[in-house]
Design a protein around this motif. Structure first.
Motif, PDB file in Angstrom:
ATOM      1  N   PRO A 133       0.823  -1.217   0.000  1.00 41.15           N
ATOM      2  CA  PRO A 133       0.000   0.000   0.000  1.00 41.15           C
ATOM      3  C   PRO A 133       0.849   1.255   0.000  1.00 41.15           C
ATOM      4  CG  PRO A 133      -0.013  -1.033   2.177  1.00 41.15           C
ATOM      5  CD  PRO A 133       0.648  -2.000   1.247  1.00 41.15           C
ATOM      6  N   PRO A 134       0.278   2.402  -0.351  1.00 49.08           N
ATOM      7  CA  PRO A 134       1.041   3.656  -0.373  1.00 49.08           C
ATOM      8  C   PRO A 134       1.677   3.953   0.981  1.00 49.08           C
ATOM      9  CG  PRO A 134      -1.068   3.940  -1.478  1.00 49.08           C
ATOM     10  CD  PRO A 134      -1.112   2.588  -0.831  1.00 49.08           C
ATOM     11  N   LYS A 135       2.890   4.467   0.942  1.00 44.45           N
ATOM     12  CA  LYS A 135       3.633   4.778   2.150  1.00 44.45           C
ATOM     13  C   LYS A 135       3.140   6.092   2.751  1.00 44.45           C
ATOM     14  CE  LYS A 135       8.400   5.402   3.786  1.00 44.45           C
ATOM     15  NZ  LYS A 135       9.835   5.350   3.399  1.00 44.45           N
ATOM     16  N   ILE A 136       3.015   6.129   4.068  1.00 40.93           N
ATOM     17  CA  ILE A 136       2.681   7.355   4.794  1.00 40.93           C
ATOM     18  C   ILE A 136       3.984   7.935   5.347  1.00 40.93           C
ATOM     19  CG2 ILE A 136       1.358   8.388   6.663  1.00 40.93           C
ATOM     20  CD1 ILE A 136      -0.347   7.209   4.400  1.00 40.93           C
ATOM     21  N   LEU A 137       4.326   9.122   4.905  1.00 39.33           N
ATOM     22  CA  LEU A 137       5.604   9.710   5.275  1.00 39.33           C
ATOM     23  C   LEU A 137       5.545  10.372   6.649  1.00 39.33           C
ATOM     24  CD1 LEU A 137       6.679  11.397   1.897  1.00 39.33           C
ATOM     25  CD2 LEU A 137       7.072   9.060   2.676  1.00 39.33           C
ATOM     26  N   THR A 138       6.643  10.256   7.379  1.00 44.37           N
ATOM     27  CA  THR A 138       6.776  10.933   8.657  1.00 44.37           C
ATOM     28  C   THR A 138       7.036  12.421   8.406  1.00 44.37           C
ATOM     29  OG1 THR A 138       9.172  10.656   8.767  1.00 44.37           O
ATOM     30  CG2 THR A 138       7.814   8.830   9.603  1.00 44.37           C
ATOM     31  N   PRO A 139       6.888  13.271   9.402  1.00 45.44           N
ATOM     32  CA  PRO A 139       7.202  14.706   9.211  1.00 45.44           C
ATOM     33  C   PRO A 139       8.621  14.933   8.695  1.00 45.44           C
ATOM     34  CG  PRO A 139       5.940  14.425  11.211  1.00 45.44           C
ATOM     35  CD  PRO A 139       6.255  13.027  10.713  1.00 45.44           C
ATOM     36  N   GLU A 140       9.586  14.161   9.179  1.00 39.18           N
ATOM     37  CA  GLU A 140      10.962  14.304   8.705  1.00 39.18           C
ATOM     38  C   GLU A 140      11.062  13.931   7.225  1.00 39.18           C
ATOM     39  OE1 GLU A 140      15.482  12.595   9.587  1.00 39.18           O
ATOM     40  OE2 GLU A 140      13.788  11.900  10.812  1.00 39.18           O
ATOM     41  N   GLU A 141      10.399  12.852   6.827  1.00 40.31           N
ATOM     42  CA  GLU A 141      10.414  12.424   5.424  1.00 40.31           C
ATOM     43  C   GLU A 141       9.707  13.451   4.537  1.00 40.31           C
ATOM     44  OE1 GLU A 141      10.476   7.555   5.851  1.00 40.31           O
ATOM     45  OE2 GLU A 141       8.582   8.630   6.140  1.00 40.31           O
ATOM     46  N   LYS A 325      -4.666   9.914   1.873  1.00 41.31           N
ATOM     47  CA  LYS A 325      -4.487  10.025   3.312  1.00 41.31           C
ATOM     48  C   LYS A 325      -3.332  10.977   3.614  1.00 41.31           C
ATOM     49  CE  LYS A 325      -6.050   5.273   4.088  1.00 41.31           C
ATOM     50  NZ  LYS A 325      -5.687   3.933   4.615  1.00 41.31           N
ATOM     51  N   PRO A 326      -3.395  11.694   4.732  1.00 39.23           N
ATOM     52  CA  PRO A 326      -2.291  12.593   5.099  1.00 39.23           C
ATOM     53  C   PRO A 326      -0.960  11.844   5.132  1.00 39.23           C
ATOM     54  CG  PRO A 326      -4.175  12.974   6.516  1.00 39.23           C
ATOM     55  CD  PRO A 326      -4.500  11.745   5.717  1.00 39.23           C
ATOM     56  N   GLY A 327       0.054  12.455   4.536  1.00 40.55           N
ATOM     57  CA  GLY A 327       1.371  11.825   4.506  1.00 40.55           C
ATOM     58  C   GLY A 327       1.679  11.104   3.209  1.00 40.55           C
ATOM     59  N   THR A 366       4.411  17.047  -8.130  1.00 36.21           N
ATOM     60  CA  THR A 366       4.443  16.121  -6.996  1.00 36.21           C
ATOM     61  C   THR A 366       3.641  16.740  -5.856  1.00 36.21           C
ATOM     62  OG1 THR A 366       6.569  15.128  -7.579  1.00 36.21           O
ATOM     63  CG2 THR A 366       5.902  15.005  -5.269  1.00 36.21           C
ATOM     64  N   LEU A 367       2.731  15.954  -5.299  1.00 34.51           N
ATOM     65  CA  LEU A 367       1.781  16.441  -4.292  1.00 34.51           C
ATOM     66  C   LEU A 367       1.957  15.713  -2.964  1.00 34.51           C
ATOM     67  CD1 LEU A 367      -1.367  16.288  -6.611  1.00 34.51           C
ATOM     68  CD2 LEU A 367       0.189  18.221  -6.306  1.00 34.51           C
ATOM     69  N   LEU A 368       1.686  16.424  -1.882  1.00 35.33           N
ATOM     70  CA  LEU A 368       1.662  15.843  -0.541  1.00 35.33           C
ATOM     71  C   LEU A 368       0.288  16.093   0.063  1.00 35.33           C
ATOM     72  CD1 LEU A 368       2.984  14.692   2.098  1.00 35.33           C
ATOM     73  CD2 LEU A 368       3.654  17.069   2.626  1.00 35.33           C
ATOM     74  N   ILE A 369      -0.372  15.032   0.472  1.00 32.29           N
ATOM     75  CA  ILE A 369      -1.667  15.177   1.153  1.00 32.29           C
ATOM     76  C   ILE A 369      -1.402  15.564   2.608  1.00 32.29           C
ATOM     77  CG2 ILE A 369      -3.800  14.037   1.842  1.00 32.29           C
ATOM     78  CD1 ILE A 369      -3.553  14.553  -1.150  1.00 32.29           C
ATOM     79  N   THR A 370      -2.025  16.645   3.035  1.00 33.47           N
ATOM     80  CA  THR A 370      -1.876  17.147   4.404  1.00 33.47           C
ATOM     81  C   THR A 370      -3.145  16.850   5.199  1.00 33.47           C
ATOM     82  OG1 THR A 370      -2.775  19.330   3.896  1.00 33.47           O
ATOM     83  CG2 THR A 370      -0.412  18.986   3.502  1.00 33.47           C
ATOM     84  N   GLU A 371      -3.163  17.255   6.440  1.00 30.03           N
ATOM     85  CA  GLU A 371      -4.343  17.024   7.280  1.00 30.03           C
ATOM     86  C   GLU A 371      -5.552  17.807   6.765  1.00 30.03           C
ATOM     87  OE1 GLU A 371      -4.689  14.897   9.656  1.00 30.03           O
ATOM     88  OE2 GLU A 371      -2.592  14.272   9.878  1.00 30.03           O
ATOM     89  N   THR A 372      -5.322  18.909   6.112  1.00 37.60           N
ATOM     90  CA  THR A 372      -6.426  19.777   5.684  1.00 37.60           C
ATOM     91  C   THR A 372      -6.618  19.858   4.172  1.00 37.60           C
ATOM     92  OG1 THR A 372      -4.931  21.689   5.703  1.00 37.60           O
ATOM     93  CG2 THR A 372      -6.167  21.223   7.716  1.00 37.60           C
ATOM     94  N   GLY A 373      -5.716  19.263   3.389  1.00 32.82           N
ATOM     95  CA  GLY A 373      -5.864  19.383   1.935  1.00 32.82           C
ATOM     96  C   GLY A 373      -4.658  18.827   1.207  1.00 32.82           C
ATOM     97  N   VAL A 374      -4.042  19.666   0.377  1.00 30.38           N
ATOM     98  CA  VAL A 374      -2.921  19.205  -0.439  1.00 30.38           C
ATOM     99  C   VAL A 374      -1.872  20.309  -0.544  1.00 30.38           C
ATOM    100  CG1 VAL A 374      -3.994  19.978  -2.611  1.00 30.38           C
ATOM    101  CG2 VAL A 374      -2.274  18.154  -2.655  1.00 30.38           C
ATOM    102  N   GLU A 375      -0.606  19.899  -0.602  1.00 26.08           N
ATOM    103  CA  GLU A 375       0.506  20.815  -0.807  1.00 26.08           C
ATOM    104  C   GLU A 375       1.204  20.432  -2.110  1.00 26.08           C
ATOM    105  OE1 GLU A 375       4.696  22.096   1.421  1.00 26.08           O
ATOM    106  OE2 GLU A 375       3.162  20.945   2.522  1.00 26.08           O
TER     107      GLU A 375
END
Length: 387
Positions: A133-141, A325-327, A366-375
């Motif tokens: 499954p897709p990896k959920i990145l840590t804040p450091e990652e 999902k976030p991360g 390249t996108l990052l899903i955040t808690e509130t949306g997307v970056e």
């Protein structure tokens, strides 16, 4: 020692083949035997055959057959400057042709960390984690992804600034390579599954994965530059399509449509959104502008792996699984064609072209899903030509 007399070797000697007194000088140079004649009149008679009051230079045909050929002049796939089309018998769908030879593989300094495929071309880590499954990145990652994506955007902008009629795609590859290593990064495409260059350059009817070569860009072309960097163990991936000088209205419409397809799809991204729903937004936009959406290639997960889960199709009614999902980090990169959505590949097994030879354009972030949306990690400045 006396020489042996050679009788006239003309097939139609009018004098009964007496001893020869002259030899064809051209045949002598070419090493052709059997060209001795008893006299000038016999030689001339052998050189011409009269048919219906027309003379055919029969003996000269022998010279033409024996004369060594010069490939650079005789082969239409080889140019006078030594460049050539390696796939001369291939039935191309459009007007673009490869211009070889390719330049040697560019060197990456030893101090720059590289992905596992850099040496042998095999992405072992990707193969090992296939199906997970897709990896959920840590804040450091996530911070590492932000950094590499920022650098990738810088490199793409540098390459884009060099676009002009007359520059070769190989020269653009050199620019990308140097800008990448200056940032202490590895150019992710280099030797990925054997890809020979540091960037993908896709011109006109090339959909994706074009190999930089010695072809010069021409006024009116469009070119997609696809940049990916690897730094601190993570990849950042983006691409844009640019005009080369002034382009026609269809090319402008195509590029604007491709950009809008991406921007509208990004607006859907947030926790809980379905990956399969992106195509529901992208394809109607393409169709409304007289374009089609490529189905063979899709967006992908990206992190410490160049390509991984999730798969992100860009066409409607796809069967992609999963929710955002976030991360999660992934790309959206719709490939939009002026004609049919189908494609074929050149014999290099990389260059993907439209089936009908019509133009294609693509944009990727390249996108990052955040808690509130997307970056949007690879975001750049809005382009005036796309408004």
């Amino acid at each position: 020692m006396s020489a042996v007399a050679i009788p006239c070797q003309s097939s139609n000697c009018p004098n009964g083949h007496p001893p020869s007194r002259l030899e064809c000088p051209t045949c002598n140079k070419l090493g052709i035997k059997g060209s001795f004649f008893c006299g000038q009149d016999c030689f001339k008679a052998n050189c011409e055959l009269t048919i219906s009051e027309s003379s055919i230079k029969t003996h000269k045909i022998i010279h033409d057959i024996a004369t060594p050929r010069q490939p650079l002049l005789d082969d239409p796939n080889i140019n006078k400057d030594g460049t050539f089309n390696p796939f001369g018998t291939f039935k191309f769908t459009g007007t673009l042709r490869p211009v070889y030879p390719l330049s040697p593989r560019r060197i990456v300094p030893d101090h720059i960390p590289r992905p596992d495929y850099a040496q042998d071309g095999i992405p072992t880590s990707e193969n090992r984690r296939a199906g997970q499954p897709p990896k959920i990145l840590t804040p450091e990652e996530q911070d590492k992804m932000r950094n590499v994506c920022k650098l990738a955007r810088e490199v793409l902008d540098i390459a884009a600034a060099a676009i002009r009629p007359g520059i070769t795609t190989d020269e653009i590859d050199a620019i990308v390579h140097e800008a990448t290593i200056e940032r202490g990064a590895y150019p992710s495409p280099l030797n990925y599954r054997g890809f020979p260059k540091s960037v993908c350059t896709s011109v006109n009817e090339v959909i994706c994965h074009g190999i930089p070569d010695k072809r010069k860009l021409q006024e009116g072309d469009i070119i997609n530059i696809d940049v990916t960097l690897y730094k601190d163990g993570y990849h950042g991936d983006l691409n844009e399509t640019y005009p080369v000088g002034r382009v026609d209205d269809d090319s402008k419409r195509l590029m604007r449509t491709a950009r809008k397809c991406l921007d509208e799809a990004i607006k859907l991204c947030k926790p809980g959104a379905l990956f399969r729903d992106l195509g529901k937004t992208i394809e109607p936009i393409a169709r409304a502008n007289g374009c089609s959406v490529v189905r063979t290639y899709c967006g992908h997960g990206i992190n410490d792996l160049f390509h991984c889960a999730p798969n992100v199709p860009h066409y409607a009614k796809n069967k992609a699984v999963g929710t955002m999902k976030p991360g999660m980090c992934f790309t959206i990169e719709p490939m939009i064609n002026l004609g049919h959505w189908d494609l074929e590949h050149w014999p290099d097994d990389w260059t993907s072209v439209t089936i009908d030879g019509k133009r294609s354009a693509q944009f990727e972030e390249t996108l990052l899903i955040t808690e509130t949306g997307v970056e949007v990690l690879t975001a750049g400045k809005p382009r005036e030509d796309l408004q």
